[in-house]
Design a protein around this motif. Structure first.
Motif, PDB file in Angstrom:
ATOM      1  N   ILE B  96      -1.627 -10.963 -49.004  1.00 13.63           N
ATOM      2  CA  ILE B  96      -0.502 -10.666 -49.884  1.00 13.63           C
ATOM      3  C   ILE B  96       0.442 -11.851 -49.768  1.00 13.63           C
ATOM      4  CG2 ILE B  96       1.423  -9.113 -50.355  1.00 13.63           C
ATOM      5  CD1 ILE B  96      -0.212  -6.922 -48.933  1.00 13.63           C
ATOM      6  N   GLN B  98       4.022 -14.128 -50.955  1.00 13.68           N
ATOM      7  CA  GLN B  98       5.447 -13.873 -51.052  1.00 13.68           C
ATOM      8  C   GLN B  98       5.896 -13.512 -52.461  1.00 13.68           C
ATOM      9  OE1 GLN B  98       7.858 -16.891 -49.349  1.00 13.68           O
ATOM     10  NE2 GLN B  98       9.731 -16.168 -50.276  1.00 13.68           N
ATOM     11  N   ASP B  99       5.524 -14.378 -53.427  1.00 13.95           N
ATOM     12  CA  ASP B  99       6.123 -14.217 -54.739  1.00 13.95           C
ATOM     13  C   ASP B  99       5.146 -13.553 -55.711  1.00 13.95           C
ATOM     14  OD1 ASP B  99       7.498 -14.330 -57.039  1.00 13.95           O
ATOM     15  OD2 ASP B  99       7.927 -16.470 -56.986  1.00 13.95           O
ATOM     16  N   PRO B 100       5.360 -12.268 -56.005  1.00 17.16           N
ATOM     17  CA  PRO B 100       4.418 -11.585 -56.893  1.00 17.16           C
ATOM     18  C   PRO B 100       4.464 -12.142 -58.314  1.00 17.16           C
ATOM     19  CG  PRO B 100       6.332 -10.216 -56.512  1.00 17.16           C
ATOM     20  CD  PRO B 100       6.478 -11.407 -55.617  1.00 17.16           C
ATOM     21  N   GLN B 162       4.003  -6.702 -57.227  1.00 12.50           N
ATOM     22  CA  GLN B 162       3.631  -6.782 -55.819  1.00 12.50           C
ATOM     23  C   GLN B 162       2.659  -5.654 -55.474  1.00 12.50           C
ATOM     24  OE1 GLN B 162       3.205  -9.044 -53.979  1.00 12.50           O
ATOM     25  NE2 GLN B 162       4.843  -9.436 -52.539  1.00 12.50           N
ATOM     26  N   PRO B 182       5.952 -10.377 -47.749  1.00 11.09           N
ATOM     27  CA  PRO B 182       5.624  -9.586 -48.949  1.00 11.09           C
ATOM     28  C   PRO B 182       6.846  -9.000 -49.656  1.00 11.09           C
ATOM     29  CG  PRO B 182       5.126  -8.341 -46.977  1.00 11.09           C
ATOM     30  CD  PRO B 182       5.508  -9.710 -46.520  1.00 11.09           C
ATOM     31  N   THR B 183       7.985  -8.971 -48.983  1.00  6.16           N
ATOM     32  CA  THR B 183       9.140  -8.314 -49.605  1.00  6.16           C
ATOM     33  C   THR B 183      10.281  -9.285 -49.881  1.00  6.16           C
ATOM     34  OG1 THR B 183       9.998  -7.793 -47.412  1.00  6.16           O
ATOM     35  CG2 THR B 183       8.681  -6.110 -48.486  1.00  6.16           C
ATOM     36  N   LEU B 186      11.714  -9.622 -53.382  1.00  3.51           N
ATOM     37  CA  LEU B 186      11.991  -8.376 -54.112  1.00  3.51           C
ATOM     38  C   LEU B 186      13.408  -7.862 -53.869  1.00  3.51           C
ATOM     39  CD1 LEU B 186       8.648  -6.576 -53.248  1.00  3.51           C
ATOM     40  CD2 LEU B 186       9.193  -7.806 -55.339  1.00  3.51           C
ATOM     41  N   ILE B 194       7.913  -0.964 -50.916  1.00  2.00           N
ATOM     42  CA  ILE B 194       6.708  -1.738 -50.627  1.00  2.00           C
ATOM     43  C   ILE B 194       6.335  -1.603 -49.151  1.00  2.00           C
ATOM     44  CG2 ILE B 194       5.763  -4.089 -50.543  1.00  2.00           C
ATOM     45  CD1 ILE B 194       5.909  -3.040 -53.357  1.00  2.00           C
TER      46      ILE B 194
END
Lengths: 323, 324
Positions: B96, B98-100, B162, B182-183, B186, B194
């Motif tokens: 996963i 960082q930046d979706p 994400q 991962p967050t 956001l 998440i």
């Protein structure tokens, strides 16, 4: 999508009107055409009659309106030089140029895109550096030099390919093609190569630059992280993201190639529109010049519009933005 | 105790450059048990993400693993070729990013990216892969997965994207997911969702997660254990409660102190003086010694190894025989 189409089409129409105005202006600034067409023995009555036949005795605005009206119907008047309809002159020459330009475009894509991808993927290896170096030569050599060198090599020294002309052509109605005869195909090779060499290097450099940028992007790294094999990342994920500018440039360049073809056609004595235009300039044949200007612009504008529509097809983000 | 899913032993990553070789990771060791979330924290450049990339075999050349071992599900993977790693990435290690907003290819529908990943790793027909893709979207909490599957990334919000990325990470049924910040990109309200989702998937599917972040709040909420990194080295590792309540390494303590407490107004936030050394100018001995309040001669002389303390381990002379 429909709103988008209408918008694009009305833009295109406006541009064409502006071009038509410019083409029309040539008539006003290039002196009295009647003087060019007649000799000393022509009487005043004959001159007047010719004036009326050409429609240049009427007010300017009327003339312009008629010029546009006729142009829309494909009537660009008659050539000053040989009194033939300009449109039929161009129709006769157009297939030769078109065939040459399309083949050159296809060749430049078929060679340029893979070269660009390969030099981007194998950046720093000796062969991609070599291709890069060769491409600088390709960009810097003027196309007439390339044409002459090709003639010297393949026609004069080796004698493999014809140096000028179109060879035998086959007629389909008003369209003529050299693709169906052996001599026609042989005659196409050298001009096509000469015309496409510059395009190949452009396409290659563009694809390479775009690929390098795309390969650095997050979604490529993420694709690697989810185990997508390298070839699939290169040719499916990355290349498709590079295609937008390639489509734009290719389409724009079809227009540019038609203009460039002028030089190549002169070198190879290719009976296309470019050669016709050069002859028209020599004889101050204004209707032919004006028609050439309008038609080349029309091709440019049409391609531009098509490019915008193609964008929407390639990139889903634009599809939504336009509805 | 069962074998860990991931075990990293004394990992060293180096970047040869024009001005000498930079050691980005130096003697990093950690392990992850099945179904466990390990939070990896540290400042920018401490080597958190680098550790994740090294495990996945995704180091950008000229960076490479110069020493140590990486074991995944009982198999050594740090010496595998890129082609062999392609089979492991996505199948055994999910990722996963960082930046979706930029992790998904904008030109392919989320369904086609999901199906691609599924079919690369699992032996499924097109129809089966599609059914699984819809199922995955449902699992990560995307409403109306049957319709959404044919949508393109730009039609999803950041948080939803994400979720799609998480679905992609899960697609090959990996036993380990490496989640790199991962967050971070956001909104705060979405972050909690998440994190809760990751926690739930971890519990339901028994997947282990290496959660790389600089946000201690996220770690406190989600992780079972925490690993603190500094200048490419591991300084403290242990159960999240113990480490956050009673940090034993001065650096961890400094990190904890620099978090402002809610409801208490202070004139100045506590901070650790100085900044992390550049990786090509790490001092002798303990890398933290120039900034440490308890520094002694031993800290400048010898580098402390990771040694057991209470429930975890730390690398500090203070708790291992003194700094003199």
């Amino acid at each position: 999508m429909i709103v988008f189409l209408i918008k694009r089409l009305s833009n295109a129409a406006l541009v064409m009107l502006a071009v038509a105005l410019m083409a029309f202006m040539i008539f006003r600034f290039a002196g009295d055409p009647v003087e060019l067409m007649v000799n000393e023995q022509t009487t005043q009555e004959q001159r007047q009659e010719l004036r009326e036949r050409l429609g240049i005795d009427q007010p300017v605005l009327m003339q312009f309106a008629r010029f546009v009206g006729n142009a829309v119907q494909g009537d660009f008047g008659i050539s000053y030089r040989n009194q033939e309809s300009v449109m039929s002159l161009i129709a006769e020459r157009f297939p030769a140029t078109f065939e040459l330009v399309i083949l050159a475009t296809i060749l430049s894509l078929v060679v340029g895109v893979p070269l660009g991808v390969i030099t981007a993927i194998y950046r720093g290896r000796w062969f991609s550096e070599a291709v890069q170096f060769a491409s600088i030569i390709g960009v810097s050599l003027p196309s007439f030099v390339i044409g002459i060198l090709l003639i010297l090599g393949f026609s004069v020294s080796l004698g493999w390919l014809p140096a000028f002309g179109r060879g035998e052509v086959v007629q389909f109605g008003w369209w003529s093609t050299g693709l169906l005869t052996h001599s026609g195909r042989m005659a196409l090779i050298l001009p096509t190569v000469a015309l496409s060499l510059y395009q190949i290097t452009l396409v290659m450099r563009l694809v390479r630059a775009e690929m390098l940028e795309t390969l650095r992007s997050d979604f490529v790294k993420f694709a690697r992280a989810r185990g997508v094999p390298a070839w699939r990342i290169h040719y499916r994920h990355a290349l498709r993201n590079c295609l937008m500018p390639v489509v734009t440039m290719t389409a724009m360049n079809i227009g540019a190639l038609i203009a460039f073809a002028l030089v190549t056609e002169t070198v190879f004595q290719w009976p296309g529109m470019g050669l016709l235009f050069i002859q028209a300039i020599t004889f101050v044949d204004i209707p032919v010049m004006a028609a050439y200007l309008v038609i080349v612009s029309f091709i440019f504008v049409t391609l531009n519009t098509l490019v915008d529509i193609t964008y929407a097809l390639i990139d889903p983000r634009l599809r939504d933005a336009t509805t | 105790m069962p074998d860990p899913v991931l075990e990293v032993r004394d990992l060293r990553v180096q970047f040869p450059g024009r001005h000498g070789t930079v050691t980005a990771l130096d003697g990093v060791s950690l392990h992850l048990n099945a179904g466990e979330i390990l939070g990896v924290v540290g400042e920018s450049g401490a080597g958190k993400s680098m550790t994740g990339l090294a495990v996945q075999g995704l180091l950008e050349p000229p960076g490479h693993i110069a020493g140590g071992e990486v074991w995944l599900n009982g198999r050594r993977i740090d010496q595998l070729s890129n082609r062999q790693m392609e089979k492991i990435r996505g199948r055994e290690i999910g990722a996963i990013f960082q930046d979706p907003l930029t992790s998904l290819n904008p030109l392919f529908s989320v369904g086609s990216q999901l199906e691609e990943t599924i079919r690369l790793h699992l032996d499924m027909t097109r129809a089966e892969a599609r059914a699984r893709a819809i199922d995955l979207l449902r699992q990560v909490g995307i409403p109306g997965p049957k319709e959404r599957i044919d949508h393109y990334p730009h039609q999803f919000s950041g948080g939803m994207r994400q979720r799609v990325v998480i679905a992609l990470a899960l697609a090959g049924e990996p036993k380990l997911i490496i989640a790199d910040e991962p967050t971070t990109a956001l909104d705060v309200s979405i972050q909690a969702q998440i994190i809760a989702l990751l926690r739930r998937l971890c519990d339901d599917l028994g997947t282990s997660v290496m959660l790389v972040t600089h946000d201690l709040g996220v770690i406190a909420e989600a992780a079972d254990r925490i690993a603190v990194m500094y200048a490419g080295r591991m300084v403290e590792i242990g159960p999240v409660r113990e480490v956050l309540r009673q940090p034993t390494h001065p650096y961890t303590r400094g990190l904890m102190d620099s978090i402002p407490a809610l409801g208490r107004r202070v004139a100045h936030l506590t901070q650790i003086d100085g900044s992390m050394p550049r990786l090509d100018a790490i001092p002798d001995g303990c890398a933290f010694n120039p900034r440490c309040a308890h520094v002694g001669p031993r800290c400048r002389r010898a580098r402390p190894a990771l040694m057991p303390t209470g429930a975890g381990q730390n690398a500090c002379w203070l708790t291992h025989g003194g700094v003199a």
